[in-house]
Design a protein around this motif. Structure first.
Motif, PDB file in Angstrom:
ATOM      1  N   GLU A 179      -6.039 -13.410   6.054  1.00 18.94           N
ATOM      2  CA  GLU A 179      -4.804 -13.896   5.434  1.00 18.94           C
ATOM      3  C   GLU A 179      -3.559 -13.150   5.906  1.00 18.94           C
ATOM      4  OE1 GLU A 179      -7.422 -12.928   3.701  1.00 18.94           O
ATOM      5  OE2 GLU A 179      -8.285 -14.790   2.913  1.00 18.94           O
ATOM      6  N   ILE A 180      -3.687 -11.963   6.472  1.00 19.32           N
ATOM      7  CA  ILE A 180      -2.522 -11.135   6.832  1.00 19.32           C
ATOM      8  C   ILE A 180      -2.003 -11.543   8.200  1.00 19.32           C
ATOM      9  CG2 ILE A 180      -1.747  -8.790   7.375  1.00 19.32           C
ATOM     10  CD1 ILE A 180      -3.703  -7.770   5.283  1.00 19.32           C
ATOM     11  N   GLY A 181      -0.695 -11.866   8.265  1.00 21.01           N
ATOM     12  CA  GLY A 181      -0.074 -12.292   9.515  1.00 21.01           C
ATOM     13  C   GLY A 181       0.883 -11.288  10.093  1.00 21.01           C
ATOM     14  N   ALA A 182       1.289 -10.269   9.348  1.00 20.63           N
ATOM     15  CA  ALA A 182       2.215  -9.252   9.862  1.00 20.63           C
ATOM     16  C   ALA A 182       2.051  -7.986   9.024  1.00 20.63           C
ATOM     17  CB  ALA A 182       3.664  -9.737   9.808  1.00 20.63           C
ATOM     18  N   ILE A 183       2.330  -6.825   9.661  1.00 21.99           N
ATOM     19  CA  ILE A 183       2.165  -5.527   9.002  1.00 21.99           C
ATOM     20  C   ILE A 183       3.389  -4.667   9.305  1.00 21.99           C
ATOM     21  CG2 ILE A 183       0.730  -3.468   8.782  1.00 21.99           C
ATOM     22  CD1 ILE A 183      -1.612  -5.115   9.821  1.00 21.99           C
ATOM     23  N   ALA A 228       0.858  -1.188   0.000  1.00 23.27           N
ATOM     24  CA  ALA A 228       0.000   0.000   0.000  1.00 23.27           C
ATOM     25  C   ALA A 228       0.891   1.235   0.000  1.00 23.27           C
ATOM     26  CB  ALA A 228      -0.924   0.019   1.223  1.00 23.27           C
ATOM     27  N   THR A 229       0.442   2.299  -0.698  1.00 23.90           N
ATOM     28  CA  THR A 229       1.246   3.529  -0.800  1.00 23.90           C
ATOM     29  C   THR A 229       0.822   4.608   0.180  1.00 23.90           C
ATOM     30  OG1 THR A 229      -0.212   4.339  -2.538  1.00 23.90           O
ATOM     31  CG2 THR A 229       1.750   3.110  -3.228  1.00 23.90           C
ATOM     32  N   ASN A 230      -0.214   4.353   0.991  1.00 22.12           N
ATOM     33  CA  ASN A 230      -0.609   5.307   2.031  1.00 22.12           C
ATOM     34  C   ASN A 230      -1.379   4.562   3.108  1.00 22.12           C
ATOM     35  OD1 ASN A 230      -3.633   5.451   1.359  1.00 22.12           O
ATOM     36  ND2 ASN A 230      -2.734   6.171  -0.578  1.00 22.12           N
ATOM     37  N   GLY A 231      -1.598   5.236   4.250  1.00 23.47           N
ATOM     38  CA  GLY A 231      -2.230   4.587   5.379  1.00 23.47           C
ATOM     39  C   GLY A 231      -3.672   4.205   5.116  1.00 23.47           C
ATOM     40  N   GLU A 232      -4.406   5.032   4.386  1.00 22.71           N
ATOM     41  CA  GLU A 232      -5.820   4.733   4.131  1.00 22.71           C
ATOM     42  C   GLU A 232      -5.952   3.483   3.270  1.00 22.71           C
ATOM     43  OE1 GLU A 232      -8.872   7.108   1.510  1.00 22.71           O
ATOM     44  OE2 GLU A 232      -8.657   8.080   3.487  1.00 22.71           O
ATOM     45  N   GLN A 233      -5.073   3.355   2.259  1.00 26.22           N
ATOM     46  CA  GLN A 233      -5.092   2.162   1.418  1.00 26.22           C
ATOM     47  C   GLN A 233      -4.731   0.920   2.225  1.00 26.22           C
ATOM     48  OE1 GLN A 233      -2.366   2.289  -1.888  1.00 26.22           O
ATOM     49  NE2 GLN A 233      -3.246   0.534  -2.889  1.00 26.22           N
ATOM     50  N   ALA A 234      -3.782   1.053   3.170  1.00 28.86           N
ATOM     51  CA  ALA A 234      -3.394  -0.079   4.016  1.00 28.86           C
ATOM     52  C   ALA A 234      -4.569  -0.571   4.841  1.00 28.86           C
ATOM     53  CB  ALA A 234      -2.229   0.323   4.915  1.00 28.86           C
ATOM     54  N   VAL A 235      -5.368   0.343   5.395  1.00 28.12           N
ATOM     55  CA  VAL A 235      -6.538  -0.057   6.192  1.00 28.12           C
ATOM     56  C   VAL A 235      -7.539  -0.805   5.327  1.00 28.12           C
ATOM     57  CG1 VAL A 235      -8.471   0.799   7.560  1.00 28.12           C
ATOM     58  CG2 VAL A 235      -6.221   1.808   7.848  1.00 28.12           C
ATOM     59  N   GLN A 236      -7.792  -0.321   4.085  1.00 31.68           N
ATOM     60  CA  GLN A 236      -8.747  -0.977   3.198  1.00 31.68           C
ATOM     61  C   GLN A 236      -8.270  -2.387   2.835  1.00 31.68           C
ATOM     62  OE1 GLN A 236     -11.726   0.134   2.460  1.00 31.68           O
ATOM     63  NE2 GLN A 236     -11.326   1.987   3.681  1.00 31.68           N
ATOM     64  N   ILE A 237      -6.972  -2.538   2.540  1.00 31.70           N
ATOM     65  CA  ILE A 237      -6.439  -3.868   2.212  1.00 31.70           C
ATOM     66  C   ILE A 237      -6.570  -4.797   3.404  1.00 31.70           C
ATOM     67  CG2 ILE A 237      -4.317  -5.108   1.629  1.00 31.70           C
ATOM     68  CD1 ILE A 237      -3.481  -2.724  -0.051  1.00 31.70           C
ATOM     69  N   PHE A 238      -6.329  -4.277   4.608  1.00 34.19           N
ATOM     70  CA  PHE A 238      -6.442  -5.120   5.808  1.00 34.19           C
ATOM     71  C   PHE A 238      -7.880  -5.584   6.007  1.00 34.19           C
ATOM     72  CE2 PHE A 238      -7.013  -5.797  10.368  1.00 34.19           C
ATOM     73  CZ  PHE A 238      -6.019  -6.732  10.591  1.00 34.19           C
ATOM     74  N   LYS A 239      -8.860  -4.705   5.733  1.00 33.12           N
ATOM     75  CA  LYS A 239     -10.256  -5.112   5.863  1.00 33.12           C
ATOM     76  C   LYS A 239     -10.591  -6.239   4.894  1.00 33.12           C
ATOM     77  CE  LYS A 239     -12.124  -0.659   7.435  1.00 33.12           C
ATOM     78  NZ  LYS A 239     -13.016   0.476   7.063  1.00 33.12           N
ATOM     79  N   GLN A 240     -10.040  -6.199   3.669  1.00 34.98           N
ATOM     80  CA  GLN A 240     -10.358  -7.190   2.653  1.00 34.98           C
ATOM     81  C   GLN A 240      -9.656  -8.525   2.903  1.00 34.98           C
ATOM     82  OE1 GLN A 240      -9.301  -5.309  -1.034  1.00 34.98           O
ATOM     83  NE2 GLN A 240     -10.742  -3.606  -0.768  1.00 34.98           N
ATOM     84  N   LEU A 272      -2.066   2.541  12.552  1.00 30.59           N
ATOM     85  CA  LEU A 272      -2.026   1.570  13.649  1.00 30.59           C
ATOM     86  C   LEU A 272      -3.319   1.626  14.469  1.00 30.59           C
ATOM     87  CD1 LEU A 272      -0.521  -0.392  15.607  1.00 30.59           C
ATOM     88  CD2 LEU A 272       0.381   1.638  16.750  1.00 30.59           C
ATOM     89  N   ALA A 273      -3.765   2.840  14.797  1.00 33.00           N
ATOM     90  CA  ALA A 273      -4.976   2.980  15.617  1.00 33.00           C
ATOM     91  C   ALA A 273      -6.193   2.434  14.875  1.00 33.00           C
ATOM     92  CB  ALA A 273      -5.176   4.453  15.984  1.00 33.00           C
ATOM     93  N   ARG A 274      -6.292   2.701  13.557  1.00 29.54           N
ATOM     94  CA  ARG A 274      -7.443   2.227  12.786  1.00 29.54           C
ATOM     95  C   ARG A 274      -7.456   0.697  12.700  1.00 29.54           C
ATOM     96  NH1 ARG A 274      -9.286   6.283   9.118  1.00 29.54           N
ATOM     97  NH2 ARG A 274     -10.432   4.670   7.982  1.00 29.54           N
ATOM     98  N   ILE A 275      -6.297   0.088  12.493  1.00 30.01           N
ATOM     99  CA  ILE A 275      -6.234  -1.376  12.395  1.00 30.01           C
ATOM    100  C   ILE A 275      -6.558  -2.016  13.739  1.00 30.01           C
ATOM    101  CG2 ILE A 275      -4.661  -3.313  11.993  1.00 30.01           C
ATOM    102  CD1 ILE A 275      -3.301  -1.665   9.843  1.00 30.01           C
ATOM    103  N   ARG A 276      -6.078  -1.402  14.838  1.00 28.11           N
ATOM    104  CA  ARG A 276      -6.345  -1.990  16.159  1.00 28.11           C
ATOM    105  C   ARG A 276      -7.823  -1.926  16.539  1.00 28.11           C
ATOM    106  NH1 ARG A 276      -2.864  -5.467  16.031  1.00 28.11           N
ATOM    107  NH2 ARG A 276      -0.752  -5.064  16.873  1.00 28.11           N
ATOM    108  N   THR A 277      -8.594  -1.038  15.939  1.00 25.12           N
ATOM    109  CA  THR A 277     -10.034  -1.049  16.181  1.00 25.12           C
ATOM    110  C   THR A 277     -10.707  -2.233  15.486  1.00 25.12           C
ATOM    111  OG1 THR A 277     -10.446   0.380  14.265  1.00 25.12           O
ATOM    112  CG2 THR A 277     -10.062   1.452  16.397  1.00 25.12           C
TER     113      THR A 277
END
Length: 795
Positions: A720-724, A704-716, A739-744
């Motif tokens: 399957e994701i084991g580390a960030i 991902a090239t920015n934090g917002e895109q990273a959150v969207q990929i993590f939701k999808q 980090l705060a958005r993913i931890r929610t």
């Protein structure tokens, strides 16, 4: 009657006339002003009553119209309910025949049997319409309207529920829905009624638009709007326009309070909630929110006219009164004119002039007082001149003081400007170092990737090693640059002091006088220490810089050395600073010069804050390293004599090799459930290089090239994701916000933060928020792979 008596009588008459004039005219003025104010207040009261009456009547007429409309809808609703309930047995039979599987139901055939005005909807356990004869209704999510809890309650029950008739009086469309849970409580069957053309004409007749348009003809009413509880307009506009956030906030607030009045200077806005809920099962609230905007401009115009009339009355009276006063003043001010002429002559320097005692009693009293004043002025003239001389002398002294203060102010401004300039250069240097770290990390990663190619040969591998070594040295320079600007890494590590001195002595010696020579004398058995490398370099820089000042004039030798020192209680007492030190082994770091040296009194002050014997902008000083040494539990000793040089020794606690080895060993954590690695970094080159490094180690990678895109990929891909791995500085959402958005969303997936700045200021506070670790830039492949393999193995 003689002339003297006649003159006295005239004077008394003029004095009496003046008193009468000054008594009657103000009283008359006050009476006229009071009458004008009373008339204005009366008109204002009547206009306000009219404005309030229009406001109340408009609100009540709209409420009556909506209640009449709702009563008509209830009769229509009862008829439609009885008709649509007859179709549910047919739906339930079809559901049972399909084996309780809605996907196998022939909804098109069922629709034909029930009628073209009816549509079938089947809602699943997630409160989403999954099957329907109405294509536009598939995917309708009740969560969006806050009805999920109501739908879930209906699904688990055994009762039928209805949705109140909803209409758009602009196009005449009328919709009505009935809900019935299936016997197994897995789904909700829904029948929706769409109005035919004849019924639409009936709906238009119930339109409150006629009343609101009639009310809007009033000059006081600006606009009237009617909304349902979902923010859609029931009249006056396009019902397809989605309500904005501000409108929904006002609707919810009005529903909670019942009525809200917003009174502004130019407009009054009324929000009124009309509760139309019947006493029966229903899905959503059929209530209405009435919004009336009343224009205050007609009220202001009426009040302005009343105020203007009152003002004109007072103005005409003042004009007449002024004419009378001007006429009378000419007869009453002749004595005062003589008093004024005398005063002008005295002001011109004719101090012998005096005022004749003629005129009314009041004028005579003023003339007497004026003559006495002249006598006093003449007697005090000499004293005033003396006071002027004294004051002049004081002002001259004050001017000299002001000049000195201005010079001091300019000098302070110059010092402040230099300080801000230095601070700005530090920020620029830190920014350049941070960007350079990204470039170095990309170069290092690509060099390692090239080194993994089997066909390179020995020369190719040697070239890759040379590139990696250059990157390491460049990384050291950027870390030093960040450290010198106060933004470097502050993380305790195991250090070999002799190696740092040997490798970086040339860098630390930059800025010394050209005729000063620096050499290193480090013992091979120098013990290891545990401290931040940046703080160790800061100590070295401060000591070498001050030694350079000592040899600046005559030139000389500076020697930096390390050795092992075993200190007992007696040896500790001989140290200059030893508070908190215990018996044992210490690393002794010594910087010695053969410069000008110091006497006893000067040597006692060198560690005091802000103490210096050189200009403010000449160097770092020694007060900064005192706190570092004491924090580590170390000590300082100073030996110096005038013209014989100075030797400063720093004593730092050591660590044993066994403890160092043990500190490098840790228990690997449990593995994560996912096996993919998500990397987020706005530097595309570094992102691509990092992805290739991990894929070479058989990891699967998402980028991902920015934090917002990273959150969207993590939701999808959460399962399957084991580390960030997150870069700290990214657009849209930085590393901390991501980090705060993913931890929610999830609490256990390991997350690392990457940055070119230090862990303490960047990431230390994030461990409490769920941060797993910190990776400094630039990093090598091992810096990424080793912590990740503690959580997930390579594929």
């Amino acid at each position: 009657m003689n002339h003297a008596h006649l003159k006295n009588a005239q004077d008394h008459r003029s004095s009496l006339y003046s008193r009468i004039l000054l008594t009657i005219l103000p009283a008359a003025l006050i009476a006229v002003v009071a009458l004008s104010i009373f008339n204005y207040l009366e008109l204002k009261h009547k206009n306000l009553e009219k404005f309030t009456s229009i406001q109340a009547q408009s609100e009540q007429q709209i409420i009556d119209t909506l209640k009449l409309m709702d009563s008509s809808y209830r009769m229509l609703e009862t008829r439609l309910t009885l008709e649509m309930q007859t179709h549910f047995p047919l739906l339930l039979a079809a559901y049972a025949s399909a084996g309780n599987n809605p996907a196998k139901m022939d909804l098109s055939t069922l629709k034909k049997q029930m009628g073209e005005q009816l549509n079938i909807y089947i809602i699943d356990a997630d409160a989403v319409v999954r099957w329907s004869t109405d294509d536009s209704g598939i995917g309708f999510d009740f969560h969006h309207y806050g009805l999920n809890e109501r739908i879930q309650t209906l699904r688990m029950g055994n009762r039928m529920a209805t949705e109140r008739i909803r209409t758009s009086v602009v196009n005449g469309q009328l919709d009505y829905w009935i809900y019935q849970p299936t016997p197994d409580h897995h789904f909700i069957l829904e029948i929706g009624f769409n109005s035919p053309k004849a019924l639409r004409q009936i709906v238009k007749e119930l339109d409150p638009l006629h009343i609101t348009k009639k009310l809007e003809r009033s000059a006081y009413i600006d606009s009237i709007n009617i909304y349902d509880v979902f923010g859609q307009q029931s009249s006056h506009g396009d019902p397809t326009i989605k309500p904005d956030k501000k409108r929904m906030e006002m609707i919810h607030q009005t529903m909670a309070q019942g009525k809200i009045v917003i009174d502004r200077p130019e407009m009054v806005t009324i929000y009124r909630y009309l509760d139309l809920r019947p006493m029966k099962e229903s899905i959503s609230n059929p209530g209405k929110i009435i919004r009336i905007q009343l224009n205050k401009q007609p009220l202001h115009d009426a009040l302005r006219t009343a105020a203007l009339n009152s003002f004109m009355t007072v103005f005409l009276f003042l004009v007449a009164l002024s004419a009378v006063i001007i006429f009378l003043s000419k007869r009453l001010t002749r004595p005062l004119k003589h008093l004024r002429d005398t005063a002008v002559a005295v002001a011109a320097g004719e101090m012998h002039q005096r005022v004749s005692l003629t005129g009314s009693d009041e004028v005579q009293e003023v003339a007497t007082a004026f003559n006495q004043m002249l006598e006093t002025l003449a007697s005090n003239e000499l004293r005033l001149e003396q006071m002027v001389d004294e004051r002049t002398e004081k002002l001259q002294q004050a001017a000299l003081n002001a000049e000195r203060l201005e010079k001091d102010k300019l000098r302070l401004q110059e010092v402040s400007l230099k300080a801000r300039h230095a601070e700005g250069l530090g920020k620029i240097a830190a920014g350049v170092a941070h960007q350079f770290n990204n470039i170095l990390a990309s170069i290092s990663g690509n060099a390692e990737l090239i080194g993994l190619q089997k066909e390179l040969g020995n020369d190719g591998h040697r070239f890759c090693i040379t590139i990696t070594d250059s990157v390491n040295r460049g990384s050291t320079l950027t870390r030093n640059l960040l450290a010198y600007t106060g933004q470097g890494f502050r993380q305790a590590r195991t250090l070999h002091a002799g190696e740092i001195i040997t490798h970086e002595l040339n860098v630390l010696s930059i800025g010394l006088p050209a005729h000063a020579t620096v050499s290193a004398d480090c013992r091979s058995d120098t013990p290891l220490i545990s401290m931040d490398p940046t703080e160790f370099r800061q100590i070295l820089l401060a000591l070498i810089s001050n030694a350079g000042k000592a040899v600046a004039l005559t030139g000389g030798q500076i020697t930096v050395g390390t050795t092992l020192a075993s200190l007992d209680a007696a040896a500790l007492e001989q140290l200059r600073i030893h508070e908190g030190m215990l018996d044992g082994d210490y690393l002794q770091l010594t910087v010695k010069d053969d410069g000008c040296g110091m006497d006893h009194h000067l040597a006692a002050q060198i560690f005091e804050p802000f103490f210096t014997v050189v200009p403010v902008d000449a160097g770092l000083g020694l007060s900064a390293l005192l706190g570092i040494v004491q924090k580590l539990g170390g000590g300082i000793n100073v030996q110096s004599k005038l013209d014989q040089g100075t030797e400063i020794s720093i004593y730092l606690p050591t660590i044993s090799p066994n403890n160092h080895q043990q500190s490098q060993t840790s228990t690997p954590p449990t593995h994560s459930a996912g096996r993919w690695i998500l990397i987020a970094d706005d530097d595309s080159s570094l992102l691509k290089t990092t992805q290739q490094i991990l894929e070479k180690q058989h990891f699967k990678v998402l980028t991902a090239t920015n934090g917002e895109q990273a959150v969207q990929i993590f939701k999808q891909h959460q399962a399957e994701i084991g580390a960030i791995i997150l870069d700290m500085n990214m657009p849209k959402l930085n590393g901390e916000q991501t980090l705060a958005r993913i931890r929610t969303l999830e609490q256990t997936t390991p997350i690392w933060i990457c940055s070119g700045f230090d862990e303490i200021s960047i990431a230390s506070h994030l461990y409490a928020e769920g941060l797993t670790g910190f990776i400094p830039k630039p990093y090598h492949s091992a810096d990424l792979i080793m912590p990740i393999r503690q959580y997930i193995p390579a594929h």
